[in-house]
Motif scaffolding. Structure first.
Motif, PDB file in Angstrom:
ATOM      1  N   GLN A   1       0.839  -1.297   0.179  1.00 58.38           N
ATOM      2  CA  GLN A   1       0.010   0.027   0.031  1.00 58.38           C
ATOM      3  C   GLN A   1       0.947   1.276  -0.026  1.00 58.38           C
ATOM      4  OE1 GLN A   1      -3.486   0.304   2.651  1.00 58.38           O
ATOM      5  NE2 GLN A   1      -3.450  -2.065   2.719  1.00 58.38           N
TER       6      GLN A   1
ATOM      7  N   ASP B   1      -4.049  -8.344  -5.260  1.00 59.70           N
ATOM      8  CA  ASP B   1      -3.847  -9.102  -4.048  1.00 59.70           C
ATOM      9  C   ASP B   1      -5.093 -10.167  -3.982  1.00 59.70           C
ATOM     10  OD1 ASP B   1      -3.971  -9.733  -0.985  1.00 59.70           O
ATOM     11  OD2 ASP B   1      -2.261  -8.415  -0.844  1.00 59.70           O
TER      12      ASP B   1
ATOM     13  N   VAL C   1      -6.823 -10.621  -0.469  1.00 56.97           N
ATOM     14  CA  VAL C   1      -7.630 -10.489   0.807  1.00 56.97           C
ATOM     15  C   VAL C   1      -8.644  -9.316   0.621  1.00 56.97           C
ATOM     16  CG1 VAL C   1      -7.287  -9.743   3.247  1.00 56.97           C
ATOM     17  CG2 VAL C   1      -5.468 -11.247   2.037  1.00 56.97           C
ATOM     18  N   PRO C   2      -9.854  -9.410   0.673  1.00 59.25           N
ATOM     19  CA  PRO C   2     -10.831  -8.537   0.406  1.00 59.25           C
ATOM     20  C   PRO C   2     -10.591  -7.189   1.270  1.00 59.25           C
ATOM     21  CG  PRO C   2     -11.988 -10.597   0.741  1.00 59.25           C
ATOM     22  CD  PRO C   2     -10.407 -10.715   1.092  1.00 59.25           C
ATOM     23  N   GLU C   3     -10.254  -7.283   2.785  1.00 60.03           N
ATOM     24  CA  GLU C   3      -9.985  -6.271   3.410  1.00 60.03           C
ATOM     25  C   GLU C   3      -8.865  -5.177   2.939  1.00 60.03           C
ATOM     26  OE1 GLU C   3     -12.125  -9.418   5.655  1.00 60.03           O
ATOM     27  OE2 GLU C   3     -10.403  -9.360   4.491  1.00 60.03           O
ATOM     28  N   ARG C   4      -7.902  -6.025   2.437  1.00 58.67           N
ATOM     29  CA  ARG C   4      -6.689  -5.181   2.065  1.00 58.67           C
ATOM     30  C   ARG C   4      -7.139  -4.475   0.639  1.00 58.67           C
ATOM     31  NH1 ARG C   4      -1.232  -9.210   2.598  1.00 58.67           N
ATOM     32  NH2 ARG C   4      -0.894  -8.827   4.736  1.00 58.67           N
TER      33      ARG C   4
ATOM     34  N   GLN D   1     -10.008  -3.350  -0.154  1.00 57.54           N
ATOM     35  CA  GLN D   1     -10.964  -2.366   0.281  1.00 57.54           C
ATOM     36  C   GLN D   1     -10.028  -1.223   0.718  1.00 57.54           C
ATOM     37  OE1 GLN D   1     -13.937  -2.288  -0.550  1.00 57.54           O
ATOM     38  NE2 GLN D   1     -14.235  -0.190   0.331  1.00 57.54           N
ATOM     39  N   GLN D   2      -9.097  -1.368   1.516  1.00 58.70           N
ATOM     40  CA  GLN D   2      -8.058  -0.327   2.162  1.00 58.70           C
ATOM     41  C   GLN D   2      -7.365   0.306   0.746  1.00 58.70           C
ATOM     42  OE1 GLN D   2      -5.600  -2.442   5.098  1.00 58.70           O
ATOM     43  NE2 GLN D   2      -6.579  -1.830   6.431  1.00 58.70           N
TER      44      GLN D   2
ATOM     45  N   GLU E   1     -10.017   2.625  -0.430  1.00 54.44           N
ATOM     46  CA  GLU E   1     -10.644   3.908   0.421  1.00 54.44           C
ATOM     47  C   GLU E   1      -9.442   4.577   0.672  1.00 54.44           C
ATOM     48  OE1 GLU E   1     -12.730   2.367   3.603  1.00 54.44           O
ATOM     49  OE2 GLU E   1     -14.340   1.238   2.475  1.00 54.44           O
ATOM     50  N   HIS E   2      -8.071   3.984   1.228  1.00 56.96           N
ATOM     51  CA  HIS E   2      -7.021   4.864   1.884  1.00 56.96           C
ATOM     52  C   HIS E   2      -6.065   5.313   1.119  1.00 56.96           C
ATOM     53  CE1 HIS E   2      -9.235   4.444   5.509  1.00 56.96           C
ATOM     54  NE2 HIS E   2      -9.292   2.967   5.368  1.00 56.96           N
TER      55      HIS E   2
ATOM     56  N   ASP F   1      -8.593  -8.645  -7.437  1.00 53.37           N
ATOM     57  CA  ASP F   1      -8.417  -9.639  -6.873  1.00 53.37           C
ATOM     58  C   ASP F   1      -7.923 -10.948  -7.815  1.00 53.37           C
ATOM     59  OD1 ASP F   1      -8.882 -12.031  -5.535  1.00 53.37           O
ATOM     60  OD2 ASP F   1     -10.795 -11.777  -4.930  1.00 53.37           O
TER      61      ASP F   1
END
Length: 276
Positions: free
Chosen positions: A199, A217, A219-222, A224-225, A228-229, A236
Protein backbone atom coordinates in the motif's frame (compact mmCIF):
# COMPACT_ATOMS: atom_id res chain seq x y z
CA UNK A 1 10.21 -5.16 31.78
CA UNK A 2 7.71 -7.00 29.55
CA UNK A 3 8.58 -7.97 25.98
CA UNK A 4 7.20 -10.11 23.16
CA UNK A 5 9.77 -12.81 22.49
CA UNK A 6 10.36 -15.58 19.99
CA UNK A 7 9.74 -18.89 21.76
CA UNK A 8 9.98 -21.29 18.81
CA UNK A 9 8.40 -21.85 15.40
CA UNK A 10 4.87 -20.42 15.53
CA UNK A 11 5.31 -19.59 19.22
CA UNK A 12 5.42 -16.10 20.74
CA UNK A 13 5.64 -15.41 24.48
CA UNK A 14 5.30 -12.31 26.65
CA UNK A 15 8.14 -12.52 29.14
CA UNK A 16 10.00 -10.50 31.75
CA UNK A 17 13.38 -9.52 30.30
CA UNK A 18 16.17 -7.27 31.64
CA UNK A 19 15.89 -3.55 30.89
CA UNK A 20 18.49 -2.34 28.37
CA UNK A 21 21.48 -0.25 29.39
CA UNK A 22 23.94 1.99 27.54
CA UNK A 23 26.71 -0.27 26.17
CA UNK A 24 28.49 2.19 23.87
CA UNK A 25 28.85 5.94 24.01
CA UNK A 26 26.77 6.46 20.84
CA UNK A 27 23.75 4.55 22.24
CA UNK A 28 20.42 5.88 23.41
CA UNK A 29 17.74 4.13 25.43
CA UNK A 30 14.19 4.58 24.18
CA UNK A 31 10.89 4.16 25.93
CA UNK A 32 8.81 2.54 23.21
CA UNK A 33 5.65 4.47 22.33
CA UNK A 34 4.44 2.27 19.46
CA UNK A 35 5.85 -0.86 17.84
CA UNK A 36 4.33 -2.36 14.70
CA UNK A 37 4.35 -5.98 13.55
CA UNK A 38 6.04 -5.94 10.15
CA UNK A 39 5.31 -8.66 7.63
CA UNK A 40 8.96 -9.67 7.99
CA UNK A 41 8.26 -10.56 11.63
CA UNK A 42 5.95 -13.29 10.35
CA UNK A 43 8.93 -14.90 8.60
CA UNK A 44 10.60 -15.20 12.00
CA UNK A 45 7.48 -16.67 13.57
CA UNK A 46 7.11 -19.18 10.74
CA UNK A 47 10.70 -20.36 11.12
CA UNK A 48 11.86 -19.16 7.70
CA UNK A 49 14.72 -17.10 9.14
CA UNK A 50 17.42 -19.16 10.92
CA UNK A 51 19.51 -18.25 13.97
CA UNK A 52 16.67 -17.16 16.22
CA UNK A 53 16.97 -18.19 19.86
CA UNK A 54 14.21 -18.67 22.43
CA UNK A 55 13.79 -15.43 24.36
CA UNK A 56 14.87 -13.10 21.53
CA UNK A 57 12.86 -9.86 21.63
CA UNK A 58 11.22 -9.17 18.26
CA UNK A 59 10.24 -5.96 16.46
CA UNK A 60 11.97 -3.45 14.17
CA UNK A 61 9.31 -0.89 13.16
CA UNK A 62 8.79 1.58 15.99
CA UNK A 63 8.72 5.05 17.53
CA UNK A 64 9.97 5.94 20.97
CA UNK A 65 11.01 8.62 23.42
CA UNK A 66 14.66 9.10 24.37
CA UNK A 67 15.14 8.50 28.12
CA UNK A 68 18.93 8.12 28.29
CA UNK A 69 21.83 9.14 26.01
CA UNK A 70 25.43 7.99 25.68
CA UNK A 71 28.31 10.42 26.20
CA UNK A 72 29.10 10.80 22.49
CA UNK A 73 25.52 11.33 21.29
CA UNK A 74 25.38 14.85 19.86
CA UNK A 75 22.06 15.32 18.04
CA UNK A 76 19.59 13.62 20.39
CA UNK A 77 18.53 14.51 23.92
CA UNK A 78 16.31 13.12 26.64
CA UNK A 79 12.68 13.77 25.74
CA UNK A 80 13.09 13.62 21.95
CA UNK A 81 10.36 11.64 20.18
CA UNK A 82 12.08 9.69 17.43
CA UNK A 83 11.28 7.24 14.68
CA UNK A 84 14.05 4.72 14.04
CA UNK A 85 15.38 2.97 10.94
CA UNK A 86 15.30 -0.84 11.25
CA UNK A 87 19.00 -1.23 10.42
CA UNK A 88 21.84 -0.23 12.71
CA UNK A 89 24.38 1.82 10.74
CA UNK A 90 27.47 3.66 11.96
CA UNK A 91 27.30 6.49 9.42
CA UNK A 92 31.04 6.62 8.82
CA UNK A 93 32.17 3.42 7.03
CA UNK A 94 32.51 3.20 3.23
CA UNK A 95 29.04 1.73 2.76
CA UNK A 96 27.38 4.37 4.93
CA UNK A 97 29.19 7.13 3.03
CA UNK A 98 27.63 5.69 -0.14
CA UNK A 99 24.23 5.72 1.63
CA UNK A 100 24.15 1.90 1.57
CA UNK A 101 23.28 1.77 5.25
CA UNK A 102 22.00 -1.82 5.32
CA UNK A 103 25.52 -2.96 4.36
CA UNK A 104 27.23 -1.05 7.18
CA UNK A 105 30.58 -2.59 8.13
CA UNK A 106 30.02 -1.88 11.82
CA UNK A 107 26.26 -2.35 12.27
CA UNK A 108 26.42 -6.12 12.79
CA UNK A 109 28.38 -6.99 15.95
CA UNK A 110 28.32 -10.71 15.08
CA UNK A 111 29.20 -10.90 11.35
CA UNK A 112 30.66 -14.41 11.43
CA UNK A 113 27.34 -16.14 10.71
CA UNK A 114 26.54 -14.31 7.49
CA UNK A 115 30.18 -14.19 6.40
CA UNK A 116 30.22 -17.97 6.69
CA UNK A 117 26.93 -18.35 4.81
CA UNK A 118 27.26 -15.67 2.12
CA UNK A 119 30.91 -14.65 2.11
CA UNK A 120 30.11 -11.19 3.49
CA UNK A 121 27.98 -9.62 6.18
CA UNK A 122 25.19 -7.04 5.91
CA UNK A 123 24.54 -4.55 8.68
CA UNK A 124 22.55 -5.32 11.78
CA UNK A 125 18.75 -5.30 12.02
CA UNK A 126 16.84 -4.86 15.26
CA UNK A 127 15.00 -7.92 16.53
CA UNK A 128 15.92 -9.99 13.49
CA UNK A 129 18.00 -13.00 14.49
CA UNK A 130 21.61 -13.43 15.54
CA UNK A 131 22.65 -13.52 11.89
CA UNK A 132 21.69 -9.84 11.79
CA UNK A 133 23.44 -8.83 14.99
CA UNK A 134 21.32 -10.34 17.74
CA UNK A 135 19.86 -6.96 18.72
CA UNK A 136 16.86 -6.93 21.04
CA UNK A 137 13.82 -5.61 19.18
CA UNK A 138 11.12 -3.04 19.80
CA UNK A 139 8.23 -5.19 21.04
CA UNK A 140 9.21 -4.20 24.57
CA UNK A 141 8.86 -1.37 27.05
CA UNK A 142 12.41 -0.08 26.51
CA UNK A 143 15.09 -0.59 23.86
CA UNK A 144 18.74 0.22 23.22
CA UNK A 145 19.49 1.90 19.88
CA UNK A 146 23.16 2.16 18.79
CA UNK A 147 24.52 4.92 16.53
CA UNK A 148 21.61 7.10 17.57
CA UNK A 149 22.74 10.20 15.70
CA UNK A 150 22.57 8.22 12.44
CA UNK A 151 19.47 6.02 12.65
CA UNK A 152 16.98 8.04 14.75
CA UNK A 153 14.89 10.92 13.40
CA UNK A 154 13.05 13.48 15.50
CA UNK A 155 9.31 13.57 14.76
CA UNK A 156 7.70 17.04 14.47
CA UNK A 157 5.13 17.76 17.16
CA UNK A 158 2.27 18.07 14.67
CA UNK A 159 2.63 14.44 13.50
CA UNK A 160 0.97 11.80 15.73
CA UNK A 161 2.69 8.53 16.60
CA UNK A 162 0.36 6.42 14.47
CA UNK A 163 1.34 8.34 11.34
CA UNK A 164 5.03 8.66 12.09
CA UNK A 165 5.67 5.04 13.07
CA UNK A 166 5.37 3.78 9.48
CA UNK A 167 8.28 5.98 8.40
CA UNK A 168 10.43 3.48 10.29
CA UNK A 169 9.90 0.69 7.76
CA UNK A 170 6.71 0.28 5.73
CA UNK A 171 6.58 3.79 4.26
CA UNK A 172 10.30 3.99 3.58
CA UNK A 173 10.39 0.48 2.09
CA UNK A 174 7.39 1.19 -0.11
CA UNK A 175 8.92 4.45 -1.27
CA UNK A 176 12.19 2.67 -2.05
CA UNK A 177 10.32 0.15 -4.22
CA UNK A 178 8.63 2.86 -6.25
CA UNK A 179 11.85 4.84 -6.49
CA UNK A 180 14.08 1.90 -7.49
CA UNK A 181 11.53 0.95 -10.14
CA UNK A 182 12.08 4.35 -11.75
CA UNK A 183 8.47 5.49 -11.41
CA UNK A 184 7.95 8.76 -13.22
CA UNK A 185 5.03 11.08 -14.04
CA UNK A 186 2.47 9.51 -16.38
CA UNK A 187 3.45 5.90 -15.68
CA UNK A 188 1.05 3.01 -15.20
CA UNK A 189 2.21 1.08 -12.12
CA UNK A 190 1.17 -2.39 -10.96
CA UNK A 191 1.94 -3.45 -7.38
CA UNK A 192 1.75 -7.10 -6.29
CA UNK A 193 0.82 -7.33 -2.61
CA UNK A 194 -1.57 -5.08 -0.68
CA UNK A 195 0.02 -5.38 2.75
CA UNK A 196 1.56 -2.41 4.51
CA UNK A 197 4.54 -2.13 2.16
CA UNK A 198 2.45 -2.72 -0.97
CA UNK A 199 0.00 0.00 0.00
CA UNK A 200 2.85 2.39 0.77
CA UNK A 201 4.51 1.54 -2.56
CA UNK A 202 1.26 2.31 -4.35
CA UNK A 203 0.90 5.63 -2.58
CA UNK A 204 4.55 6.44 -3.25
CA UNK A 205 4.04 5.76 -6.95
CA UNK A 206 1.12 8.18 -6.94
CA UNK A 207 3.22 10.84 -5.21
CA UNK A 208 5.93 10.31 -7.83
CA UNK A 209 3.40 11.17 -10.51
CA UNK A 210 2.06 7.82 -11.73
CA UNK A 211 -1.09 8.30 -13.77
CA UNK A 212 -2.61 4.92 -12.88
CA UNK A 213 -1.77 2.53 -10.03
CA UNK A 214 -3.23 -0.99 -9.76
CA UNK A 215 -2.66 -3.18 -6.68
CA UNK A 216 -3.01 -6.98 -6.93
CA UNK A 217 -3.96 -9.14 -3.91
CA UNK A 218 -6.57 -11.65 -2.78
CA UNK A 219 -7.58 -10.42 0.71
CA UNK A 220 -10.84 -8.43 0.52
CA UNK A 221 -10.02 -6.19 3.50
CA UNK A 222 -6.67 -5.22 2.01
CA UNK A 223 -8.14 -4.51 -1.39
CA UNK A 224 -10.80 -2.33 0.26
CA UNK A 225 -8.08 -0.39 2.08
CA UNK A 226 -6.34 0.18 -1.25
CA UNK A 227 -9.51 1.70 -2.70
CA UNK A 228 -10.53 3.74 0.35
CA UNK A 229 -7.26 4.93 1.86
CA UNK A 230 -4.67 4.79 -0.91
CA UNK A 231 -6.93 5.81 -3.78
CA UNK A 232 -5.54 3.20 -6.18
CA UNK A 233 -7.30 0.54 -8.24
CA UNK A 234 -7.51 -3.00 -6.82
CA UNK A 235 -7.53 -6.41 -8.53
CA UNK A 236 -8.37 -9.74 -6.84
CA UNK A 237 -6.14 -12.25 -8.59
CA UNK A 238 -8.33 -15.18 -7.51
CA UNK A 239 -11.26 -13.93 -9.58
CA UNK A 240 -9.58 -12.79 -12.79
CA UNK A 241 -6.63 -13.32 -15.13
CA UNK A 242 -4.28 -10.62 -13.86
CA UNK A 243 -2.32 -10.19 -17.11
CA UNK A 244 -5.50 -9.88 -19.15
CA UNK A 245 -7.01 -7.53 -16.55
CA UNK A 246 -3.97 -5.25 -16.59
CA UNK A 247 -4.00 -5.12 -20.39
CA UNK A 248 -7.72 -4.36 -20.35
CA UNK A 249 -7.22 -1.49 -17.91
CA UNK A 250 -4.34 0.01 -19.88
CA UNK A 251 -5.64 -0.10 -23.43
CA UNK A 252 -3.77 -3.29 -24.24
CA UNK A 253 -0.34 -1.92 -23.32
CA UNK A 254 0.17 -3.21 -19.80
CA UNK A 255 1.99 -1.44 -16.95
CA UNK A 256 5.17 0.58 -17.34
CA UNK A 257 6.37 -0.34 -13.84
CA UNK A 258 5.83 -3.55 -11.83
CA UNK A 259 6.60 -3.69 -8.10
CA UNK A 260 6.73 -6.98 -6.19
CA UNK A 261 5.78 -6.15 -2.59
CA UNK A 262 5.14 -9.62 -1.17
CA UNK A 263 8.71 -10.78 -0.72
CA UNK A 264 8.20 -14.19 0.86
CA UNK A 265 5.51 -16.79 1.42
CA UNK A 266 3.57 -15.61 -1.63
CA UNK A 267 0.43 -17.49 -2.73
CA UNK A 268 -0.64 -18.41 -6.23
CA UNK A 269 -3.77 -20.03 -7.68
CA UNK A 270 -3.86 -23.35 -9.49
CA UNK A 271 -1.04 -25.85 -9.94
CA UNK A 272 1.85 -23.46 -9.10
CA UNK A 273 0.27 -22.66 -5.74
CA UNK A 274 -0.31 -26.34 -4.94
CA UNK A 275 3.29 -27.16 -5.88
CA UNK A 276 4.66 -24.30 -3.78
Amino acid sequence: MKAATWAGVNEIAVEDVPEPTILNDRDVILKIRQSVTCGSDLHLVGGYIPFMRAGDVMGHEFIGEVVEVGREVRDRKVGDRVVVAPFAACGSCWYCRQELYSLCDNGNPDPGITEGLWGQSPGGCFGYSHAMGGYAGSHAEYMRVPYADVGTFVVPEAIPDTRAVFASDAASTGWMGADLAGTKPGDVVAVWGAGGVGQMAARAAMLLGAEQVVVVDRVPERLQQVREHIGAEAVDYTSTDVVAELRERTGGRGPDVCIEAVGMEAHAPGAPGIYD
